[in-house]
Design an enzyme around this catalytic site. Structure first.
Site, PDB file in Angstrom:
ATOM      1  N   GLU A 187       3.133   3.160  -0.649  1.00  0.00           N
ATOM      2  CA  GLU A 187       1.876   2.446  -0.892  1.00  0.00           C
ATOM      3  C   GLU A 187       0.788   3.088  -0.058  1.00  0.00           C
ATOM      4  OE1 GLU A 187       1.714  -1.780  -0.356  1.00  0.00           O
ATOM      5  OE2 GLU A 187       3.627  -2.121  -1.371  1.00  0.00           O
ATOM      6  N   GLU A 207       8.880  -3.796   2.603  1.00  0.00           N
ATOM      7  CA  GLU A 207       8.107  -3.940   3.841  1.00  0.00           C
ATOM      8  C   GLU A 207       8.761  -4.922   4.812  1.00  0.00           C
ATOM      9  OE1 GLU A 207       4.023  -4.959   3.104  1.00  0.00           O
ATOM     10  OE2 GLU A 207       3.433  -2.855   2.892  1.00  0.00           O
TER      11      GLU A 207
END
Length: 359
Positions: free
Chosen positions: A346, A261
């Protein structure tokens, strides 16, 4: 179509978890989906209760000394589960009791509370090495060119929950939950690999266990804080992936996620990092799927679509989705999934913070 086969309380990566944390995954068309799921004896995380008008003030427990008998309330579970190691609250209504009012979140109709066991052992034997194929090479396909649906789980930080990650636990998920993919989330910062390189052995163990069980494994270079993949914290990325590529270049079950991320940094800097790591892997391993994170916690897939990496063959781009926060981004997925291969590593039914839901 995405079919949720498992019913558990879902929280995000930011929630403090008392027991084993895992992520649910599913794959549909060009995407694979992950969500952090809380497992263990406690039904929920020890935090504020969901709902705008409900909260659990845990001060009455005196650090657990006053918990007494479990009254079945949500607040008892939230405030006392960490010390009692179990609780009776299962997400139903009621509330009251020692901890004050409770609340619950209704699950969608039609979701089974006790789904039958599903065994996906030896899934890799059926499908072999995965690559990109289909129109414009946007679809994850198997050795026969057929679209593949990956359904699985991810670890939380391997260094935080070492007792959770065993061959037996992954075997149970494979033989009962029907996973065909496990994501080994190796945090690099925040006490992870950069300061505790021994966690790499856990990654290697998981790769071997998944091979023995016949499921796919994703090696996740889990960078979150700091948010720039070029930060000195991540200086070991190239050497790490060179080692992984050397070890696993002939394995059919391995995938690489090279930056979980990126955040607080623009796409040109992220792309520069990706180009470097992809080139290092490709000098050793020309085929394995590589998944590249996108800016703003892997939300800006539009930036990657406008300016792809230099070596795009068998490269996918990450998108993360939490239903309470990212509904407005679904249109981007619809738009850009016809331009670049997207892998949602995710997802969750809560807000991105882990609060609320299911949405």
């Amino acid at each position: 179509d995405l079919k949720l086969q498992f019913l558990y309380f879902i929280v995000s990566r930011t929630t403090k978890i008392q027991y084993c944390g895992l992520h649910m995954t599913a794959r549909s068309d060009k995407m694979s989906l992950f969500a952090l799921v809380l497992l263990g004896l406690c039904a929920v995380a020890a935090s504020t209760c969901p709902g705008a008008s409900s909260s659990c003030d845990c001060g009455w427990t005196n650090n657990g000394a006053n918990c007494g008998t479990d009254d079945g309330s949500e607040c008892f579970c939230r405030c006392c589960c960490p010390t009692k190691n179990s609780c009776n609250w299962q997400g139903g209504g009621g509330g009251g009791g020692s901890g004050g009012g409770g609340s619950s979140c209704a699950m969608p109709s039609g979701v089974p509370s006790n789904p039958p066991a599903k065994n996906n052992r030896n899934f890799v034997d059926c499908h072999g090495k995965l690559t990109l194929g289909g129109p414009s090479n946007l679809q994850l396909v198997d050795e026969s060119g057929n679209a593949v649906q990956l359904m699985g789980m991810s670890s939380h930080g391997l260094h935080w929950f070492p007792n959770c990650y065993t061959k037996a636990s992954i075997q149970h998920l494979t033989e009962n939950w029907g996973i065909n993919l496990f994501r080994a989330a190796m945090y690099v910062g925040e006490g992870g690999y950069a300061s505790n390189p021994s966690v790499k052995q856990t990654v290697k163990d998981i790769v071997q266990w998944c091979k023995e069980l016949g499921i796919y494994v994703m090696v996740d270079w889990h960078m979150l804080s700091p948010g720039n993949p070029n930060d000195a914290t991540y200086s070991g990325a190239q050497a790490f992936f060179e080692e992984m590529a050397t070890l696993y270049k002939n394995e059919k079950h391995v995938l690489y996620e090279i930056a979980n991320e990126p955040n607080g940094v623009q796409w040109p800097a992220v792309k520069s990092y990706h180009n470097k790591i992809i080139a290092a892997i490709r000098r050793i391993d020309t085929e394995t799927i590589i998944i590249c994170g996108t800016p703003t916690w892997s939300q800006e897939i539009d930036k990657a679509a406008a300016d792809p990496v230099d070596q795009p063959r068998n490269v996918m781009y990450t998108f993360h989705f939490y239903a309470g926060s990212h509904q407005s981004l679904l249109a981007n997925v619809e738009t850009y999934s016809s331009q670049i291969p997207i892998f949602v590593t995710e997802w969750g039914t809560s807000m991105a913070s882990g609060d609320g839901g299911p949405y």
